[in-house]
Design a protein around this motif. Structure first.
Motif, PDB file in Angstrom:
ATOM      1  N   ALA A 153      88.799  57.265 -29.685  1.00 41.91           N
ATOM      2  CA  ALA A 153      87.502  57.099 -29.021  1.00 41.91           C
ATOM      3  C   ALA A 153      87.606  57.424 -27.545  1.00 41.91           C
ATOM      4  N   VAL A 154      88.668  56.949 -26.877  1.00 38.67           N
ATOM      5  CA  VAL A 154      88.861  57.257 -25.455  1.00 38.67           C
ATOM      6  C   VAL A 154      89.072  58.754 -25.258  1.00 38.67           C
ATOM      7  N   GLU A 155      89.821  59.377 -26.153  1.00 37.08           N
ATOM      8  CA  GLU A 155      90.037  60.822 -26.055  1.00 37.08           C
ATOM      9  C   GLU A 155      88.720  61.576 -26.178  1.00 37.08           C
ATOM     10  N   MET A 156      87.844  61.139 -27.078  1.00 36.23           N
ATOM     11  CA  MET A 156      86.549  61.793 -27.231  1.00 36.23           C
ATOM     12  C   MET A 156      85.707  61.644 -25.964  1.00 36.23           C
ATOM     13  N   VAL A 157      85.705  60.462 -25.371  1.00 36.41           N
ATOM     14  CA  VAL A 157      84.921  60.245 -24.150  1.00 36.41           C
ATOM     15  C   VAL A 157      85.446  61.106 -23.012  1.00 36.41           C
ATOM     16  N   ILE A 158      86.773  61.209 -22.888  1.00 37.36           N
ATOM     17  CA  ILE A 158      87.360  62.035 -21.823  1.00 37.36           C
ATOM     18  C   ILE A 158      86.957  63.498 -22.002  1.00 37.36           C
ATOM     19  N   LYS A 159      86.998  63.987 -23.217  1.00 32.86           N
ATOM     20  CA  LYS A 159      86.607  65.382 -23.448  1.00 32.86           C
ATOM     21  C   LYS A 159      85.122  65.596 -23.192  1.00 32.86           C
ATOM     22  N   MET A 160      84.299  64.625 -23.548  1.00 31.90           N
ATOM     23  CA  MET A 160      82.868  64.763 -23.272  1.00 31.90           C
ATOM     24  C   MET A 160      82.588  64.799 -21.786  1.00 31.90           C
ATOM     25  N   VAL A 161      83.278  63.968 -21.003  1.00 34.12           N
ATOM     26  CA  VAL A 161      83.091  63.970 -19.551  1.00 34.12           C
ATOM     27  C   VAL A 161      83.590  65.273 -18.950  1.00 34.12           C
ATOM     28  N   ALA A 162      84.689  65.802 -19.478  1.00 31.65           N
ATOM     29  CA  ALA A 162      85.258  67.031 -18.920  1.00 31.65           C
ATOM     30  C   ALA A 162      84.457  68.269 -19.306  1.00 31.65           C
ATOM     31  N   LEU A 163      84.023  68.367 -20.539  1.00 33.79           N
ATOM     32  CA  LEU A 163      83.395  69.590 -21.040  1.00 33.79           C
ATOM     33  C   LEU A 163      81.884  69.488 -21.145  1.00 33.79           C
ATOM     34  N   ARG A 202      83.725  68.758 -33.505  1.00 31.84           N
ATOM     35  CA  ARG A 202      82.720  68.079 -34.323  1.00 31.84           C
ATOM     36  C   ARG A 202      83.385  67.214 -35.394  1.00 31.84           C
ATOM     37  N   LEU A 203      84.495  67.718 -35.959  1.00 32.50           N
ATOM     38  CA  LEU A 203      85.241  66.915 -36.933  1.00 32.50           C
ATOM     39  C   LEU A 203      85.776  65.653 -36.276  1.00 32.50           C
ATOM     40  N   ASP A 204      86.340  65.771 -35.071  1.00 39.03           N
ATOM     41  CA  ASP A 204      86.810  64.587 -34.351  1.00 39.03           C
ATOM     42  C   ASP A 204      85.668  63.616 -34.070  1.00 39.03           C
ATOM     43  N   PHE A 205      84.524  64.143 -33.690  1.00 39.15           N
ATOM     44  CA  PHE A 205      83.364  63.301 -33.406  1.00 39.15           C
ATOM     45  C   PHE A 205      82.908  62.564 -34.662  1.00 39.15           C
ATOM     46  N   VAL A 231      85.410  59.662 -35.422  1.00 36.75           N
ATOM     47  CA  VAL A 231      85.217  58.526 -34.521  1.00 36.75           C
ATOM     48  C   VAL A 231      83.912  57.807 -34.844  1.00 36.75           C
ATOM     49  N   LEU A 232      82.865  58.564 -35.157  1.00 33.74           N
ATOM     50  CA  LEU A 232      81.583  57.951 -35.487  1.00 33.74           C
ATOM     51  C   LEU A 232      81.689  57.121 -36.768  1.00 33.74           C
ATOM     52  N   ALA A 233      82.435  57.631 -37.770  1.00 34.17           N
ATOM     53  CA  ALA A 233      82.632  56.862 -39.000  1.00 34.17           C
ATOM     54  C   ALA A 233      83.433  55.594 -38.736  1.00 34.17           C
ATOM     55  N   GLY A 234      84.414  55.679 -37.823  1.00 32.26           N
ATOM     56  CA  GLY A 234      85.155  54.476 -37.463  1.00 32.26           C
ATOM     57  C   GLY A 234      84.279  53.438 -36.785  1.00 32.26           C
ATOM     58  N   MET A 235      83.374  53.891 -35.918  1.00 28.84           N
ATOM     59  CA  MET A 235      82.430  52.946 -35.291  1.00 28.84           C
ATOM     60  C   MET A 235      81.543  52.285 -36.337  1.00 28.84           C
ATOM     61  N   VAL A 278      91.256  59.197 -44.058  1.00 30.90           N
ATOM     62  CA  VAL A 278      92.186  60.228 -44.523  1.00 30.90           C
ATOM     63  C   VAL A 278      91.971  61.542 -43.778  1.00 30.90           C
ATOM     64  N   LEU A 279      90.831  61.706 -43.086  1.00 34.85           N
ATOM     65  CA  LEU A 279      90.580  62.925 -42.322  1.00 34.85           C
ATOM     66  C   LEU A 279      91.247  62.902 -40.958  1.00 34.85           C
ATOM     67  N   ARG A 280      91.766  61.758 -40.552  1.00 34.37           N
ATOM     68  CA  ARG A 280      92.379  61.687 -39.225  1.00 34.37           C
ATOM     69  C   ARG A 280      93.571  62.622 -39.047  1.00 34.37           C
ATOM     70  N   PRO A 281      94.464  62.763 -40.057  1.00 33.90           N
ATOM     71  CA  PRO A 281      95.558  63.730 -39.870  1.00 33.90           C
ATOM     72  C   PRO A 281      95.081  65.160 -39.638  1.00 33.90           C
ATOM     73  N   LEU A 282      93.842  65.499 -40.027  1.00 35.34           N
ATOM     74  CA  LEU A 282      93.332  66.848 -39.777  1.00 35.34           C
ATOM     75  C   LEU A 282      93.134  67.122 -38.293  1.00 35.34           C
ATOM     76  N   ARG A 283      93.146  66.078 -37.478  1.00 27.67           N
ATOM     77  CA  ARG A 283      93.028  66.280 -36.040  1.00 27.67           C
ATOM     78  C   ARG A 283      94.225  67.036 -35.488  1.00 27.67           C
ATOM     79  N   ALA A 284      95.340  67.016 -36.213  1.00 22.44           N
ATOM     80  CA  ALA A 284      96.514  67.760 -35.759  1.00 22.44           C
ATOM     81  C   ALA A 284      96.260  69.256 -35.732  1.00 22.44           C
ATOM     82  N   ILE A 285      95.327  69.738 -36.567  1.00 28.27           N
ATOM     83  CA  ILE A 285      95.006  71.168 -36.567  1.00 28.27           C
ATOM     84  C   ILE A 285      94.441  71.586 -35.224  1.00 28.27           C
ATOM     85  N   ASN A 286      93.662  70.713 -34.622  1.00 28.43           N
ATOM     86  CA  ASN A 286      93.054  71.026 -33.319  1.00 28.43           C
ATOM     87  C   ASN A 286      94.057  70.926 -32.189  1.00 28.43           C
TER      88      ASN A 286
END
Length: 398
Positions: free
Chosen positions: A124-134, A149-152, A155-159, A179-187
């Protein structure tokens, strides 16, 4: 140097007065480079990114400048930490026991839950940092990239999961998003991201191959339904006028030891199958082969060894198909399931034997042709399925 500069300017003025060619314009621009840069606009630290996000955060504004350094650094500590957290997430997911950790009362489950909370907070913190930066919306912004979008979504499903836990609502389908969290490694790995993107881009090119596979399935499925619909339900039943002793319990049809996976499928008189009810094995009791008939049965003394299997003489269609009803050719849908199992080369021999027992010995031609046309085994020649990139590369290297 001053004299040289004066001579050059005098020569240039003289050539212009005489009508001769002047010096190249690039030379003049090089001399005026300092003046041009002084009069130009201020360059951005990251020209490819949005100048302003959230209406007032510029690239030099402190909260955003820190986030930009963390996101756009060529060798960022944040990306390496993100990969470690993803690996930690894979370990925690592998250690989770869904059947034992329903109430999460054990110490191990509580530790895994703490790790899961930390992992979610990090993402969640990583998503906020990227949103502020980009920024959020736009071509070069956070949601402009498919993997972001996959990361978003994760995180939204976790919330949503945490909000449902606070409301004491069980929503197990949301937990499957973990189970989709390991797919973040692709990014996080550029080479893996390029490979997955190329693989996804080639999927539309397989349309013709999928269409051909559909026609093969459809043709072979129609042939199977026309020839063998209902035949895999054939069993050896007792005759309708058979009167058995009241104290005796017999099955309606002959059962084998493993009747679901290896039933005795017989051939009706109008067919030319390989198994007949007359070929039923004799009954064995306590290691002895029973050879007596029903006339020798004594109702008061149930020790008479009677071969009751010899009375299962009526081969007719029952209600049960092999493998809990999954394997049959009663309709086109079940025929496709059987065909798919045949082309995977797993258990196809049993299906062929069932069909040969109930219909005809020459039905093996159907299965041999199906395997030759559709199988992906290189020993069998050509195949409908396209070769994978790794196999194609290995073929070219050989």
């Amino acid at each position: 140097m001053a004299e040289d500069g004066g001579n050059l300017s005098e020569d240039q003025n003289g050539r212009e007065a005489e009508g001769g060619p002047s010096l190249p314009r690039t030379f003049i621009r090089l001399n005026d480079l300092s003046e041009a840069s002084a009069g130009g606009e201020e360059t951005l630290p990251y020209p490819t990114l949005a100048p302003v996000v959230f209406f007032y955060l510029k690239q030099t504004t402190r909260p955003r400048s820190w986030c930009l350094k963390m996101v756009c650094n060529p060798y960022p500590f944040w990306s390496r930490a993100s990969m470690l957290v993803i690996l930690l997430n894979c370990v925690t997911l592998g250690m989770f026991h869904p059947c034992e950790d329903i109430d999460c009362d054990s110490e191990r489950c509580k530790i895994l839950q703490d790790f899961d909370d930390f992992i979610f907070a990090f993402f969640a913190v990583e998503m906020v940092i990227k949103m502020v930066a980009l920024g959020i919306f736009g071509k070069k912004c956070y949601l402009g990239d498919t993997w972001n979008r996959l990361d978003f979504f994760i995180v939204l499903a976790g919330m949503l999961e945490y909000s449902l836990n606070l409301q004491n609502v069980s929503f197990s389908a949301v937990r499957t998003v973990r189970v989709l969290r390991p797919l973040r490694a692709i990014n996080r790995v550029p080479s893996m991201r390029i490979l997955v993107t190329l693989l996804l881009d080639t999927l539309p090119m397989l349309g013709n191959v999928l269409l051909l596979c559909f026609f093969v399935f459809f043709i072979f499925g129609i042939v199977g339904v026309q020839l063998w619909a209902g035949l895999l339900r054939n069993r050896c039943f007792l005759p309708e006028n058979f009167s058995k002793p009241l104290t005796l319990e017999l099955h309606n049809y002959y059962h084998t030891e493993n009747d679901d996976e290896n039933p005795f499928i017989c051939s009706q008189p109008r067919e030319n199958g390989m198994r007949l009810c007359s070929s039923l094995p004799k009954l064995h009791e306590e290691g002895l082969q029973c050879k007596m008939d029903m006339s020798a049965y004594n109702a008061t003394d149930n020790t008479t060894c009677v071969n009751w299997n010899q009375y299962y003489t009526n081969c007719s269609a029952g209600e049960v198909n092999p493998f809990k009803g999954a394997i049959n050719f009663d309709n086109i849908g079940y025929a496709w399931i059987a065909i798919f199992q045949v082309i995977t080369l797993e258990g196809w021999v049993d299906i062929m034997y069932f069909v040969m027992d109930s219909h005809s010995f020459y039905n093996f031609i159907y299965f041999i042709l199906l395997i030759i046309v559709s199988s992906d085994d290189p020993k069998l020649g050509t195949s409908l399925w396209p070769a994978s990139p790794s196999r194609a590369a290995a073929t070219r290297s050989c």
